[in-house]
Structure formats: structure tokens, C-alpha cells
Design a protein around this motif. Structure first.
Motif, PDB file in Angstrom:
ATOM      1  N   VAL A 196       0.836  -1.203   0.000  1.00  0.00           N
ATOM      2  CA  VAL A 196       0.000   0.000   0.000  1.00  0.00           C
ATOM      3  C   VAL A 196       0.873   1.256   0.000  1.00  0.00           C
ATOM      4  CG1 VAL A 196      -1.467   1.403   1.494  1.00  0.00           C
ATOM      5  CG2 VAL A 196      -2.149  -0.897   0.942  1.00  0.00           C
ATOM      6  N   GLY A 197       1.905   1.278   0.815  1.00  0.00           N
ATOM      7  CA  GLY A 197       2.770   2.448   0.893  1.00  0.00           C
ATOM      8  C   GLY A 197       3.517   2.713  -0.396  1.00  0.00           C
ATOM      9  N   TYR A 198       3.932   1.670  -1.084  1.00  0.00           N
ATOM     10  CA  TYR A 198       4.630   1.834  -2.364  1.00  0.00           C
ATOM     11  C   TYR A 198       3.719   2.489  -3.396  1.00  0.00           C
ATOM     12  CZ  TYR A 198       6.561   0.386  -6.885  1.00  0.00           C
ATOM     13  OH  TYR A 198       7.019   0.368  -8.177  1.00  0.00           O
ATOM     14  N   ASN A 199       2.504   1.977  -3.534  1.00  0.00           N
ATOM     15  CA  ASN A 199       1.562   2.559  -4.493  1.00  0.00           C
ATOM     16  C   ASN A 199       1.108   3.950  -4.058  1.00  0.00           C
ATOM     17  OD1 ASN A 199       1.041   0.277  -6.488  1.00  0.00           O
ATOM     18  ND2 ASN A 199       0.653  -0.765  -4.564  1.00  0.00           N
ATOM     19  N   MET A 200       0.974   4.154  -2.754  1.00  0.00           N
ATOM     20  CA  MET A 200       0.618   5.474  -2.245  1.00  0.00           C
ATOM     21  C   MET A 200       1.656   6.513  -2.638  1.00  0.00           C
ATOM     22  SD  MET A 200       1.599   7.711   0.419  1.00  0.00           S
ATOM     23  CE  MET A 200       2.405   6.639   1.573  1.00  0.00           C
ATOM     24  N   LEU A 201       2.929   6.150  -2.601  1.00  0.00           N
ATOM     25  CA  LEU A 201       3.991   7.093  -2.938  1.00  0.00           C
ATOM     26  C   LEU A 201       3.917   7.506  -4.408  1.00  0.00           C
ATOM     27  CD1 LEU A 201       6.388   8.454  -1.535  1.00  0.00           C
ATOM     28  CD2 LEU A 201       7.844   6.645  -2.433  1.00  0.00           C
ATOM     29  N   ILE A 202       3.604   6.566  -5.293  1.00  0.00           N
ATOM     30  CA  ILE A 202       3.465   6.887  -6.720  1.00  0.00           C
ATOM     31  C   ILE A 202       2.300   7.852  -6.931  1.00  0.00           C
ATOM     32  CG2 ILE A 202       2.961   5.936  -8.999  1.00  0.00           C
ATOM     33  CD1 ILE A 202       4.385   3.389  -8.158  1.00  0.00           C
ATOM     34  N   ILE A 203       1.170   7.560  -6.312  1.00  0.00           N
ATOM     35  CA  ILE A 203      -0.011   8.413  -6.483  1.00  0.00           C
ATOM     36  C   ILE A 203       0.214   9.777  -5.846  1.00  0.00           C
ATOM     37  CG2 ILE A 203      -2.471   8.610  -5.956  1.00  0.00           C
ATOM     38  CD1 ILE A 203      -2.613   5.548  -6.011  1.00  0.00           C
ATOM     39  N   TYR A 204       0.852   9.803  -4.687  1.00  0.00           N
ATOM     40  CA  TYR A 204       1.118  11.063  -3.999  1.00  0.00           C
ATOM     41  C   TYR A 204       2.066  11.945  -4.816  1.00  0.00           C
ATOM     42  CZ  TYR A 204       2.525  14.280  -0.280  1.00  0.00           C
ATOM     43  OH  TYR A 204       2.795  15.398   0.467  1.00  0.00           O
ATOM     44  N   SER A 205       3.044  11.329  -5.483  1.00  0.00           N
ATOM     45  CA  SER A 205       3.951  12.105  -6.340  1.00  0.00           C
ATOM     46  C   SER A 205       3.186  12.742  -7.490  1.00  0.00           C
ATOM     47  CB  SER A 205       5.056  11.191  -6.880  1.00  0.00           C
ATOM     48  OG  SER A 205       5.810  10.630  -5.827  1.00  0.00           O
ATOM     49  N   ALA A 206       2.200  12.017  -8.034  1.00  0.00           N
ATOM     50  CA  ALA A 206       1.380  12.596  -9.099  1.00  0.00           C
ATOM     51  C   ALA A 206       0.534  13.749  -8.574  1.00  0.00           C
ATOM     52  CB  ALA A 206       0.490  11.513  -9.712  1.00  0.00           C
ATOM     53  N   LEU A 207       0.058  13.641  -7.355  1.00  0.00           N
ATOM     54  CA  LEU A 207      -0.728  14.734  -6.768  1.00  0.00           C
ATOM     55  C   LEU A 207       0.122  15.996  -6.576  1.00  0.00           C
ATOM     56  CD1 LEU A 207      -2.806  12.800  -4.092  1.00  0.00           C
ATOM     57  CD2 LEU A 207      -3.722  14.031  -6.059  1.00  0.00           C
ATOM     58  N   LEU A 208       1.369  15.817  -6.196  1.00  0.00           N
ATOM     59  CA  LEU A 208       2.244  16.979  -5.986  1.00  0.00           C
ATOM     60  C   LEU A 208       2.543  17.711  -7.289  1.00  0.00           C
ATOM     61  CD1 LEU A 208       4.810  15.544  -3.405  1.00  0.00           C
ATOM     62  CD2 LEU A 208       2.845  17.018  -2.968  1.00  0.00           C
ATOM     63  N   ALA A 209       2.385  17.029  -8.425  1.00  0.00           N
ATOM     64  CA  ALA A 209       2.677  17.649  -9.719  1.00  0.00           C
ATOM     65  C   ALA A 209       1.515  18.479 -10.256  1.00  0.00           C
ATOM     66  CB  ALA A 209       3.046  16.575 -10.740  1.00  0.00           C
ATOM     67  N   ILE A 210       0.353  18.435  -9.602  1.00  0.00           N
ATOM     68  CA  ILE A 210      -0.800  19.217 -10.063  1.00  0.00           C
ATOM     69  C   ILE A 210      -0.594  20.688  -9.686  1.00  0.00           C
ATOM     70  CG2 ILE A 210      -3.293  19.535  -9.863  1.00  0.00           C
ATOM     71  CD1 ILE A 210      -3.545  16.591  -9.190  1.00  0.00           C
ATOM     72  N   PRO A 211      -0.759  21.619 -10.623  1.00  0.00           N
ATOM     73  CA  PRO A 211      -0.584  23.050 -10.293  1.00  0.00           C
ATOM     74  C   PRO A 211      -1.580  23.498  -9.227  1.00  0.00           C
ATOM     75  CG  PRO A 211      -0.605  22.703 -12.681  1.00  0.00           C
ATOM     76  CD  PRO A 211      -1.018  21.408 -12.061  1.00  0.00           C
ATOM     77  N   THR A 212      -1.110  24.266  -8.289  1.00  0.00           N
ATOM     78  CA  THR A 212      -1.978  24.736  -7.202  1.00  0.00           C
ATOM     79  C   THR A 212      -3.015  25.747  -7.690  1.00  0.00           C
ATOM     80  OG1 THR A 212      -0.334  26.433  -6.667  1.00  0.00           O
ATOM     81  CG2 THR A 212      -0.192  24.347  -5.462  1.00  0.00           C
ATOM     82  N   GLU A 213      -2.770  26.369  -8.857  1.00  0.00           N
ATOM     83  CA  GLU A 213      -3.741  27.330  -9.381  1.00  0.00           C
ATOM     84  C   GLU A 213      -5.091  26.686  -9.654  1.00  0.00           C
ATOM     85  OE1 GLU A 213      -0.767  26.851 -10.538  1.00  0.00           O
ATOM     86  OE2 GLU A 213       0.351  28.738 -10.244  1.00  0.00           O
ATOM     87  N   ILE A 214      -5.070  25.393 -10.005  1.00  0.00           N
ATOM     88  CA  ILE A 214      -6.328  24.679 -10.265  1.00  0.00           C
ATOM     89  C   ILE A 214      -7.154  24.589  -8.988  1.00  0.00           C
ATOM     90  CG2 ILE A 214      -7.339  22.492 -11.032  1.00  0.00           C
ATOM     91  CD1 ILE A 214      -4.917  22.077 -12.777  1.00  0.00           C
ATOM     92  N   TYR A 215      -6.495  24.313  -7.865  1.00  0.00           N
ATOM     93  CA  TYR A 215      -7.208  24.230  -6.588  1.00  0.00           C
ATOM     94  C   TYR A 215      -7.758  25.597  -6.182  1.00  0.00           C
ATOM     95  CZ  TYR A 215      -4.572  19.846  -6.292  1.00  0.00           C
ATOM     96  OH  TYR A 215      -4.033  18.617  -6.536  1.00  0.00           O
ATOM     97  N   GLU A 216      -6.967  26.629  -6.412  1.00  0.00           N
ATOM     98  CA  GLU A 216      -7.424  27.969  -6.044  1.00  0.00           C
ATOM     99  C   GLU A 216      -8.656  28.370  -6.847  1.00  0.00           C
ATOM    100  OE1 GLU A 216      -4.077  30.450  -6.643  1.00  0.00           O
ATOM    101  OE2 GLU A 216      -2.896  29.594  -4.995  1.00  0.00           O
ATOM    102  N   ALA A 217      -8.657  28.047  -8.132  1.00  0.00           N
ATOM    103  CA  ALA A 217      -9.824  28.357  -8.969  1.00  0.00           C
ATOM    104  C   ALA A 217     -11.038  27.577  -8.504  1.00  0.00           C
ATOM    105  CB  ALA A 217      -9.515  28.053 -10.430  1.00  0.00           C
ATOM    106  N   ALA A 218     -10.839  26.304  -8.120  1.00  0.00           N
ATOM    107  CA  ALA A 218     -11.960  25.498  -7.651  1.00  0.00           C
ATOM    108  C   ALA A 218     -12.519  26.028  -6.340  1.00  0.00           C
ATOM    109  CB  ALA A 218     -11.507  24.047  -7.491  1.00  0.00           C
TER     110      ALA A 218
END
Length: 313
Positions: A190-212
Motif C-alpha cells: 500500500v505504501g509503495y503505491n501510495m507514494l506513486i499516487i502522492y507524487s502525481a498529486l504533488l505535480a498538479i498546479p496549485t492554481e487549479i485548486y485555487e480556482a476550484a
């Protein structure tokens, strides 16, 4: 008024057409530098991946013949003889069915937990992210064999500290041992797959969250409508890795043979390959390996195409 259209003959004689531009040849800069980085990988990839695959295919096409009962054994070309034995081997296909049932249940649970933990780590509402990131990933740092031994002791009625539970629920019985192994695999990866998914989340621009957030979206809405769709390639990647790992299940069942008689030498395909090569019957084991590799490729590729088709819709 619009000008009258020229006749076809006049249009052809109006002037010569400009020739179609020729595609320019792209000159590769620094080819020697590129080769320096590629050649070592290509050599190692060939020696430790392509050559073993080719040797396994070669071995699977051989059969052993003897001159009499105690004569000298010689390997001769046997064509598809070993593959015929593979497709006639009932325990091998039962083991594949068993790990497919294992994967249908275990992989979604594991990836669901990995996605949940990754979203929690990426959420601004969670405190102590460093601690939880380490806590989620630590089980993956435990070698699979050690984890299987540890959980095997926890499942054993005479050794477990939770005797009130293990004396009433037989986790090592024929009905539950597969899911006991699934729990070990889930705990480790679980931790191995979590790290891959979490790395993808960190790559999302924060401007998208601010607009939402300006549009009034809450954290659950942002996670469901923005984060999960954007990290779908990472989820697909972990799904492919999990399918491959499911069909290659070996360490955990091998360890659990010491704790449960329900785990036999034909419990999983890889365990059957290992047991067959130990007889020794290397040629049949190679045929098992080739068929298993093809089955893994077909399932992984089918899963990839299915997810791509769903994303296209």
C-alpha cells in the motif's frame, strides 16, 4: 458584388503552384553523448532481460531423452511438446485461477487504500504529514519474506499474541489462507503505491485548486472532480504493476508453506515453476514461465487498453 470565379483553365494558368515544402531533416546534436547514456542501459537490458527470456524460450523447446531406464540423459529438440504438457496440466491452470481471484479482490482494495492515503497526505486538513507519510511507507521497507514470517506467526494459533482471535478463526485453513496472504501483500505494498499516487498529486498546479475554491468547491469535491481525474495515469500505472505482481506471487506463499498445509507446491504459478525446476524438470518449468509471462502481458495490456478506452469516453 463578388468577383466572378475564374474558369478552371484560367485558374490553372493563373500562376505556378508553390512546391510542397520538403520535410527538414532533424540533425541530432551530440550523438556520442546520447550513446554514452544509452549503451550501458542497452547492454544491461540485453544481458539480464532479453538473453534470459530467449534462453527460457530455448529451454522450453527441448525434451530429455534417455537410452534405457538408467541411460545418459540428453536434451533434444522437442518442438511444442512441453507446451502441450503445460496446457494439459490442471494444477497449473488452477493456480492461475486462484491468483486471478486473489487479484480481483486484493488489487482494488490495495489501490483504494493507497489512493485514500495519498489524498489524505495531499489534503490541507491533515496535520503531521511527515509522520503519516513515513508510517504509510514503512511496511514497504520490510522485506516480503520477513513480513510473511511476521504475519505467519500472528496467524498461528499457538504462536500469536491474539489467541482469542486465532483460536476461533483459522486464518491458515484452506478457505482463508489465500486471503491471509492477500492481507500481507496489501500491508506491504500500500505504501509503495501510495507514494506513486502522492507524487502525481504533488505535480498538479496549485492554481487549479485555487480556482476550484473560488467557485465554492470543498475538499471532497476537489478530490473527486479534480485530483482523481488528473492522477488517473498514475493509478493506471499502479494497477499494471499490481497485476504483474499478482501473477508473480512467490515469496509469501513459499513462507506460508511452513505455517499451513493448505499451501501446496502448486498454490501459485510461480511456486509451481519453482517446484518443477527443483525436481529437476527445467524444460517444463521454462514452458510454464513462458506461458505465465504471456498471460501477464495479455492481462496488463488488456487492462491498459480498457482504461484508455474509458478515459477516451
Amino acid at each position: 458584388m463578388s468577383a466572378p470565379a475564374l474558369p478552371a483553365a484560367d485558374a490553372r494558368s493563373a500562376g505556378p503552384r508553390s512546391p510542397a515544402p520538403r520535410p527538414r531533416k532533424i540533425k541530432v546534436a551530440h550523438p556520442r553523448a546520447i550513446a554514452i547514456f544509452i549503451v550501458p542501459f542497452a547492454i544491461l537490458f540485453t544481458l539480464f532481460y532479453l538473453v534470459p527470456i530467449g534462453y527460457a524460450i530455448y529451454q522450453s523447446l527441448l525434451v530429455v531423452e534417455r537410452d534405457g531406464t538408467f541411460g545418459k540423459a540428453t536434451e533434444v529438440f522437442g518442438g511444442l511438446t512441453q507446451y502441450i504438457l503445460v496446457f494439459q496440466n490442471g494444477p497449473f491452470w488452477e493456480s492461475i485461477t486462484r491468483v486471478l481471484a486473489f487479484g480481483v479482490v486484493q488489487v482494488p482494495v490495495m489501490l483504494g487504500l493507497a489512493l485514500l492515503f495519498a489524498l489524505l497526505l495531499d489534503s490541507p486538513l491533515l496535520r503531521g504529514k511527515r509522520f503519516f507519510r513515513l508510517a504509510f511507507f514503512v511496511p514497504y521497507a520490510v522485506p516480503g519474506v520477513i513480513a510473511a514470517i511476521m504475519w505467519g506467526f500472528l496467524y498461528s494459533p499457538n504462536l500469536s499474541p491474539f489467541t482469542a482471535l486465532t483460536s476461533n478463526v483459522s486464518f491458515l485453513s484452506a478457505d482463508l489462507v489465500l486471503w491471509a496472504i492477500a492481507n500481507v501483500v496489501t500491508w506491504v505494498y500500500v505504501g509503495y503505491n501510495m507514494l506513486i499516487i502522492y507524487s502525481a498529486l504533488l505535480a498538479i498546479p496549485t492554481e487549479i485548486y485555487e480556482a476550484a475554491r473560488l467557485d465554492g468547491a470543498g475538499q471532497l469535491r476537489i478530490a473527486w472532480s479534480i485530483k482523481i481525474p488528473l492522477i488517473m495515469p498514475a493509478i493506471v500505472l499502479t494497477g499494471i504493476f499490481s497485476i504483474i505482481g499478482t501473477l508473480q506471487l512467490l515469496a509469501e506463499p513459499q513462507v506460508f508453506r511452513s505455517f499451513s498445509s493448505a499451501v501446496t507446491s502448486t498454490f501459485t504459478p510461480n511456486l509451481m515453476v519453482y517446484s518443477t525446476s527443483s525436481i529437476p524438470n527445467v524444460n517444463l518449468a521454462a514452458a510454464f514461465s513462458v506461458v505465465l509471462a504471456l498471460a501477464t502481458f495479455v492481462l496488463s495490456f488488456s487492462f491498459l487498453k480498457f482504461t484508455q478506452r474509458k478515459e477516451g469516453k
